[in-house]
Motif scaffolding. Structure first.
Motif, PDB file in Angstrom:
ATOM      1  N   THR A  25       0.851  -1.181   0.000  1.00  0.00           N
ATOM      2  CA  THR A  25       0.000   0.000   0.000  1.00  0.00           C
ATOM      3  C   THR A  25       0.893   1.238   0.000  1.00  0.00           C
ATOM      4  OG1 THR A  25      -1.752  -1.145   1.180  1.00  0.00           O
ATOM      5  CG2 THR A  25      -1.804   1.258   1.239  1.00  0.00           C
ATOM      6  N   VAL A  26       0.650   2.128  -0.967  1.00  0.00           N
ATOM      7  CA  VAL A  26       1.420   3.368  -1.093  1.00  0.00           C
ATOM      8  C   VAL A  26       0.718   4.473  -0.307  1.00  0.00           C
ATOM      9  CG1 VAL A  26       2.332   5.058  -2.731  1.00  0.00           C
ATOM     10  CG2 VAL A  26       2.259   2.629  -3.347  1.00  0.00           C
ATOM     11  N   LEU A  47      -9.926  15.918  -1.205  1.00  0.00           N
ATOM     12  CA  LEU A  47      -9.277  14.628  -1.375  1.00  0.00           C
ATOM     13  C   LEU A  47      -8.168  14.504  -0.351  1.00  0.00           C
ATOM     14  CD1 LEU A  47      -8.898  12.007  -3.096  1.00  0.00           C
ATOM     15  CD2 LEU A  47      -7.157  13.293  -4.352  1.00  0.00           C
ATOM     16  N   ARG A  48      -8.242  13.448   0.449  1.00  0.00           N
ATOM     17  CA  ARG A  48      -7.233  13.210   1.477  1.00  0.00           C
ATOM     18  C   ARG A  48      -6.407  11.989   1.100  1.00  0.00           C
ATOM     19  NH1 ARG A  48      -7.320  13.626   7.612  1.00  0.00           N
ATOM     20  NH2 ARG A  48      -5.814  12.063   8.279  1.00  0.00           N
ATOM     21  N   LEU A  49      -5.081  12.140   1.146  1.00  0.00           N
ATOM     22  CA  LEU A  49      -4.168  11.027   0.914  1.00  0.00           C
ATOM     23  C   LEU A  49      -3.417  10.754   2.206  1.00  0.00           C
ATOM     24  CD1 LEU A  49      -2.595  11.999  -2.545  1.00  0.00           C
ATOM     25  CD2 LEU A  49      -4.592  10.573  -2.111  1.00  0.00           C
ATOM     26  N   ASP A  50      -3.553   9.548   2.730  1.00  0.00           N
ATOM     27  CA  ASP A  50      -2.829   9.116   3.929  1.00  0.00           C
ATOM     28  C   ASP A  50      -1.695   8.208   3.473  1.00  0.00           C
ATOM     29  OD1 ASP A  50      -4.360  10.217   6.223  1.00  0.00           O
ATOM     30  OD2 ASP A  50      -5.991   9.084   5.305  1.00  0.00           O
ATOM     31  N   TYR A  51      -0.471   8.698   3.643  1.00  0.00           N
ATOM     32  CA  TYR A  51       0.690   7.989   3.104  1.00  0.00           C
ATOM     33  C   TYR A  51       1.149   6.859   4.005  1.00  0.00           C
ATOM     34  CZ  TYR A  51       1.010  11.602  -0.396  1.00  0.00           C
ATOM     35  OH  TYR A  51       0.720  12.434  -1.436  1.00  0.00           O
ATOM     36  N   VAL A  52       1.477   5.734   3.365  1.00  0.00           N
ATOM     37  CA  VAL A  52       2.062   4.590   4.041  1.00  0.00           C
ATOM     38  C   VAL A  52       3.545   4.540   3.651  1.00  0.00           C
ATOM     39  CG1 VAL A  52       1.991   2.062   4.241  1.00  0.00           C
ATOM     40  CG2 VAL A  52      -0.134   3.371   3.997  1.00  0.00           C
ATOM     41  N   TYR A  53       3.855   5.132   2.526  1.00  0.00           N
ATOM     42  CA  TYR A  53       5.178   5.113   1.931  1.00  0.00           C
ATOM     43  C   TYR A  53       5.666   6.557   1.828  1.00  0.00           C
ATOM     44  CZ  TYR A  53       8.732   3.050  -1.120  1.00  0.00           C
ATOM     45  OH  TYR A  53       9.903   2.605  -1.641  1.00  0.00           O
ATOM     46  N   ARG A  90       5.642  19.091   0.371  1.00  0.00           N
ATOM     47  CA  ARG A  90       6.666  18.813   1.378  1.00  0.00           C
ATOM     48  C   ARG A  90       7.002  17.332   1.270  1.00  0.00           C
ATOM     49  NH1 ARG A  90       5.541  23.450   1.360  1.00  0.00           N
ATOM     50  NH2 ARG A  90       5.106  24.862   3.060  1.00  0.00           N
ATOM     51  N   ASP A  91       8.132  16.940   1.829  1.00  0.00           N
ATOM     52  CA  ASP A  91       8.426  15.511   1.922  1.00  0.00           C
ATOM     53  C   ASP A  91       7.355  14.868   2.797  1.00  0.00           C
ATOM     54  OD1 ASP A  91      10.713  16.207   0.549  1.00  0.00           O
ATOM     55  OD2 ASP A  91      12.070  15.856   2.226  1.00  0.00           O
ATOM     56  N   VAL A  92       6.946  13.665   2.443  1.00  0.00           N
ATOM     57  CA  VAL A  92       5.967  12.933   3.257  1.00  0.00           C
ATOM     58  C   VAL A  92       6.543  11.569   3.636  1.00  0.00           C
ATOM     59  CG1 VAL A  92       3.921  14.073   2.317  1.00  0.00           C
ATOM     60  CG2 VAL A  92       4.782  11.993   1.212  1.00  0.00           C
ATOM     61  N   GLY A  93       6.104  11.086   4.775  1.00  0.00           N
ATOM     62  CA  GLY A  93       6.513   9.775   5.245  1.00  0.00           C
ATOM     63  C   GLY A  93       5.303   9.022   5.759  1.00  0.00           C
ATOM     64  N   PRO A  94       5.502   7.795   6.216  1.00  0.00           N
ATOM     65  CA  PRO A  94       4.393   7.001   6.738  1.00  0.00           C
ATOM     66  C   PRO A  94       3.645   7.763   7.841  1.00  0.00           C
ATOM     67  CG  PRO A  94       6.367   5.662   6.530  1.00  0.00           C
ATOM     68  CD  PRO A  94       6.771   7.076   6.247  1.00  0.00           C
ATOM     69  N   GLY A  95       2.316   7.816   7.717  1.00  0.00           N
ATOM     70  CA  GLY A  95       1.499   8.494   8.715  1.00  0.00           C
ATOM     71  C   GLY A  95       1.162   9.932   8.366  1.00  0.00           C
ATOM     72  N   ASP A  96       1.846  10.510   7.360  1.00  0.00           N
ATOM     73  CA  ASP A  96       1.521  11.874   6.943  1.00  0.00           C
ATOM     74  C   ASP A  96       0.272  11.869   6.069  1.00  0.00           C
ATOM     75  OD1 ASP A  96       3.613  13.219   8.203  1.00  0.00           O
ATOM     76  OD2 ASP A  96       4.978  12.938   6.512  1.00  0.00           O
ATOM     77  N   SER A  97      -0.441  12.998   6.069  1.00  0.00           N
ATOM     78  CA  SER A  97      -1.605  13.112   5.185  1.00  0.00           C
ATOM     79  C   SER A  97      -1.611  14.479   4.511  1.00  0.00           C
ATOM     80  CB  SER A  97      -2.910  12.905   5.947  1.00  0.00           C
ATOM     81  OG  SER A  97      -3.111  13.929   6.880  1.00  0.00           O
ATOM     82  N   LEU A 110      -3.774  23.192  -0.340  1.00  0.00           N
ATOM     83  CA  LEU A 110      -3.190  21.941   0.136  1.00  0.00           C
ATOM     84  C   LEU A 110      -2.840  22.081   1.603  1.00  0.00           C
ATOM     85  CD1 LEU A 110      -0.837  20.893  -2.798  1.00  0.00           C
ATOM     86  CD2 LEU A 110      -2.918  19.768  -2.064  1.00  0.00           C
ATOM     87  N   ARG A 111      -3.093  21.011   2.355  1.00  0.00           N
ATOM     88  CA  ARG A 111      -2.784  20.980   3.790  1.00  0.00           C
ATOM     89  C   ARG A 111      -2.003  19.707   4.070  1.00  0.00           C
ATOM     90  NH1 ARG A 111      -8.542  22.770   6.421  1.00  0.00           N
ATOM     91  NH2 ARG A 111      -8.816  24.555   5.069  1.00  0.00           N
ATOM     92  N   LEU A 112      -0.905  19.842   4.777  1.00  0.00           N
ATOM     93  CA  LEU A 112      -0.127  18.688   5.201  1.00  0.00           C
ATOM     94  C   LEU A 112      -0.329  18.527   6.701  1.00  0.00           C
ATOM     95  CD1 LEU A 112       1.922  16.413   4.716  1.00  0.00           C
ATOM     96  CD2 LEU A 112       3.734  18.089   5.129  1.00  0.00           C
ATOM     97  N   ASN A 113      -0.865  17.388   7.107  1.00  0.00           N
ATOM     98  CA  ASN A 113      -1.129  17.106   8.522  1.00  0.00           C
ATOM     99  C   ASN A 113      -1.899  18.254   9.191  1.00  0.00           C
ATOM    100  OD1 ASN A 113       0.267  14.670   8.237  1.00  0.00           O
ATOM    101  ND2 ASN A 113       2.216  15.658   8.679  1.00  0.00           N
ATOM    102  N   GLY A 114      -2.866  18.800   8.453  1.00  0.00           N
ATOM    103  CA  GLY A 114      -3.738  19.835   9.006  1.00  0.00           C
ATOM    104  C   GLY A 114      -3.242  21.259   8.844  1.00  0.00           C
ATOM    105  N   GLN A 115      -1.995  21.458   8.433  1.00  0.00           N
ATOM    106  CA  GLN A 115      -1.443  22.804   8.258  1.00  0.00           C
ATOM    107  C   GLN A 115      -1.466  23.178   6.780  1.00  0.00           C
ATOM    108  OE1 GLN A 115      -0.282  24.845  10.874  1.00  0.00           O
ATOM    109  NE2 GLN A 115      -1.274  23.238  12.059  1.00  0.00           N
ATOM    110  N   GLN A 116      -2.112  24.306   6.461  1.00  0.00           N
ATOM    111  CA  GLN A 116      -2.176  24.714   5.057  1.00  0.00           C
ATOM    112  C   GLN A 116      -0.777  25.057   4.545  1.00  0.00           C
ATOM    113  OE1 GLN A 116      -5.570  26.969   3.662  1.00  0.00           O
ATOM    114  NE2 GLN A 116      -4.204  28.364   2.569  1.00  0.00           N
ATOM    115  N   THR A 117      -0.416  24.488   3.395  1.00  0.00           N
ATOM    116  CA  THR A 117       0.880  24.791   2.792  1.00  0.00           C
ATOM    117  C   THR A 117       0.739  25.818   1.675  1.00  0.00           C
ATOM    118  OG1 THR A 117       0.739  22.931   1.250  1.00  0.00           O
ATOM    119  CG2 THR A 117       1.871  22.522   3.354  1.00  0.00           C
TER     120      THR A 117
END
Length: 150
Positions: A25-26, A47-53, A90-97, A110-117
């Motif tokens: 799962t990506v 659209l929310r993307l929850d990263y595993v990778y 931003r760079d994303v890792g497992p658990g980031d959305s 766009l928002r990364l982990n709830g913070q607007q970028t």
């Protein structure tokens, strides 16, 4: 799962799906709208993307540009649009959305982990950017169909 931070006033879940490549799962994706529970480009979308990778910001920008061009063909404004979008990633890792929220057809934030970028105004930007995941011509049509509620 984390509490839904959709950026919409009254979110209605349309669909969810996971992208799996070679059995891994990506990311998991969830699409929300406001209004009737049916997919329509004229409605607000989140659209929310929850990263595993993990991915670097540069990988995300490059993939975005490649997929936009693949879906819509070469267009003269793509480079400028990508330049507007690049600082959003931003760079994303497992658990980031990452959440892409579009309340009007010509704007997307766009928002990364709830913070607007960022917040990007551009004509028809909702469909052009979210089409990467939601268009019938997307690279993963089954994922797109599930997200749209099909």
């Amino acid at each position: 799962a984390q509490a839904q931070n959709t950026g919409l006033a009254a979110p209605v879940k349309l669909g969810e799906a996971s992208l799996r490549i070679l059995g891994q799962t990506v990311y998991s994706a969830t699409l929300h709208t406001e209004g009737p529970r049916q997919f329509n480009w004229s409605q607000p979308l989140s659209l929310r993307l929850d990263y595993v990778y993990g991915f670097t910001a540069a990988q995300l920008v490059k993939a975005t540009g490649r997929e936009m061009e693949r879906i819509e063909g070469p267009r003269p404004d793509q480079a400028g649009l990508l330049a507007k979008l690049s600082p959003c990633f931003r760079d994303v890792g497992p658990g980031d959305s990452f959440v892409a929220v579009s309340t009007t057809a010509d704007q997307l934030s766009l928002r990364l982990n709830g913070q607007q970028t960022c917040n990007v105004p551009n004509p028809d930007f909702r469909q052009r950017f979210l089409g990467i995941w939601l268009s019938p011509d997307s690279r993963y049509p089954r994922l797109s169909r599930k997200l749209r509620g099909g």
